[in-house]
Design an enzyme around this catalytic site. Structure first.
Site, short mmCIF file in Angstrom:
data_model
loop_
_atom_site.label_atom_id
_atom_site.label_comp_id
_atom_site.label_asym_id
_atom_site.label_seq_id
_atom_site.Cartn_x
_atom_site.Cartn_y
_atom_site.Cartn_z
N TYR A 185 0.82 -1.21 0.00
CA TYR A 185 0.00 0.00 0.00
C TYR A 185 0.86 1.26 0.00
O TYR A 185 0.45 2.30 -0.51
CB TYR A 185 -0.95 0.00 1.20
CG TYR A 185 -2.14 -0.91 1.00
CD1 TYR A 185 -3.29 -0.45 0.38
CD2 TYR A 185 -2.10 -2.24 1.42
CE1 TYR A 185 -4.38 -1.28 0.18
CE2 TYR A 185 -3.19 -3.08 1.23
CZ TYR A 185 -4.33 -2.59 0.62
OH TYR A 185 -5.40 -3.42 0.42
N GLU A 204 -7.89 -7.43 5.46
CA GLU A 204 -7.02 -8.47 4.89
C GLU A 204 -6.24 -9.21 5.97
O GLU A 204 -6.03 -10.43 5.87
CB GLU A 204 -6.10 -7.83 3.85
CG GLU A 204 -6.85 -7.41 2.60
CD GLU A 204 -6.18 -6.29 1.82
OE1 GLU A 204 -4.94 -6.10 1.98
OE2 GLU A 204 -6.88 -5.59 1.05
#
Length: 395
Positions: free
Chosen positions: A98, A140
């Protein structure tokens, strides 16, 4: 929740940012893959990149999340986030990635919007990004824990125990662990990712629904061959090369279109290869002796192109309150309805929960008809095979 300082800035700049998102995401992917070519080779779907669908899906998710932050600050678009997180988990995405996305996405925003991105605007949209990213990272992380794997470590080698030609362009594979250990548990309706080596050295990944009930020592996936390169490079490789005794790299199961517990009525509607998660649901219902009302709808091109057609009929027949409604564009003498699926004349049970899977035009049509019949939007769930270009529809 956005800070008080960021809310008016995001609201004021949403039209400009939203209107440029397609250009921004195009520039973002160009920068990302130039710096990290391995991501396009071994993680991102090259077919979706070539067709622009992944760019559209990313733009849609950012826009939907930003709108939710300013219009519904006390809620989150959890349906959208869950769907994205399950797909990310099936690919083995890690939290560190990310930061890489952030670097290239914000560089693309500055390149496209230029001086309009002053420090105040940059800080506000930085909040938007990290609120979304951290929400996905948290989901996640939980998914990895539930799957019993370390972050991103979702892959295992599985052996093809059986290969069966279902139709002219559809083949099913039964998968098992080479050491004979049982496959891990999953919820009916979930999918796995399959990674294959291609002639140019890439290891491309695609998702395939588990098309039989859980609780067995083996899994089954059903693969429809997709024409064209790169869109169909994985399915074509599997059709041409995957044989009994070969091994495939397969992920742990993920996916949020799953069979709900309880005895409430169900509507399972599918088109084409979208029948595969429904088969797992029906197989589980039959194996557990369920007596709940189940209405099954399926649309296909012809009886010959309908994969697992006989199995579908058998499973529905085995349910005491199961009913089957079929439509084929060319029905021949099958007795099915002609043309596209039409649920307007069907007698929907009260309190029905609907699960849809198939091409986007089919999903939009059936969902619209269900809403028109009084089914609550919250009770209509769907799965898209590929990038979700319908993000935010349920939020």
């Amino acid at each position: 929740m956005l800070s008080e300082q960021a809310v008016p800035v995001v609201r004021a700049t949403l039209p400009a940012v939203g209107g440029a998102l397609d250009l921004i995401t195009e520039r973002f992917y160009g920068r990302l893959f130039a710096t990290h070519p391995e991501l396009l080779r071994d993680l991102f779907n090259r077919g979706n990149q070539a067709g622009g669908e992944q760019r559209q899906a990313l733009a849609g998710s950012i826009a939907a999340f930003a709108v939710a932050l300013v219009e519904k600050p006390d809620t989150r678009p959890d349906v959208m986030l869950s769907r994205i997180a399950h797909k990310h988990a099936s690919l083995g995405v890690t939290s560190a990635q990310y930061k890489t996305v952030h670097e290239h996405l914000f560089a693309a925003i500055v390149e496209i919007l230029g001086e309009a991105v002053n420090p105040e605007v940059a800080r506000a949209w930085d909040e938007v990004y990290w609120l979304m990213a951290n929400a996905l990272i948290a989901v996640e992380s939980r998914l990895y824990q539930e799957a019993g794997v370390a972050e991103g470590q979702v892959w295992r080698s599985m052996e093809i125990a059986e290969r069966r030609e279902e139709t002219a362009d559809t083949v099913s594979f039964v998968l098992r662990h080479a050491d004979g250990s049982p496959t891990s548990a999953f919820r009916p309706g979930q999918y796995v990712s399959v990674q294959v080596p291609l002639p140019d050295g890439a290891r491309q990944i695609r998702q395939y629904s588990l098309s039989a009930a859980p609780g067995r020592p083996q899994w089954r996936i059903t693969v429809k061959r997709v024409d064209g390169d790169p869109a169909g490079e994985v399915s074509s490789w599997l059709h041409a090369h995957a044989r009994v005794g070969d091994t495939l790299e397969v992920s742990a199961p993920f996916g949020d279109l799953v069979l709900p517990e309880g005895e409430s009525p169900l509507l399972l509607a599918s088109a084409g290869i979208g029948s595969t998660p429904m088969l797992a649901m029906l197989d589980h219902l039959a194996a557990t002796g369920s007596t709940r009302p189940v209405m099954v709808l399926h649309a296909d091109r012809t009886p010959a192109s309908h994969a697992h057609a006989a199995e579908l009929r058998h499973l529905v027949d085995s349910l005491p309150q199961g009913t089957l409604h079929l439509w084929y564009e060319e029905p021949g003498d099958s007795g099915a309805g002609a043309g596209r699926a039409d649920i307007t004349a069907l007698d929907l049970p009260a309190g029905v929960t609907a699960y849809l899977c198939g091409p986007l035009p089919f999903l939009r049509s059936v969902r619209g008809e269900l809403v028109g019949r009084g089914v609550a939007a919250a009770d209509i769930h769907y799965e898209v095979f590929g990038p979700d270009l319908w993000l935010g529809a349920e939020n």
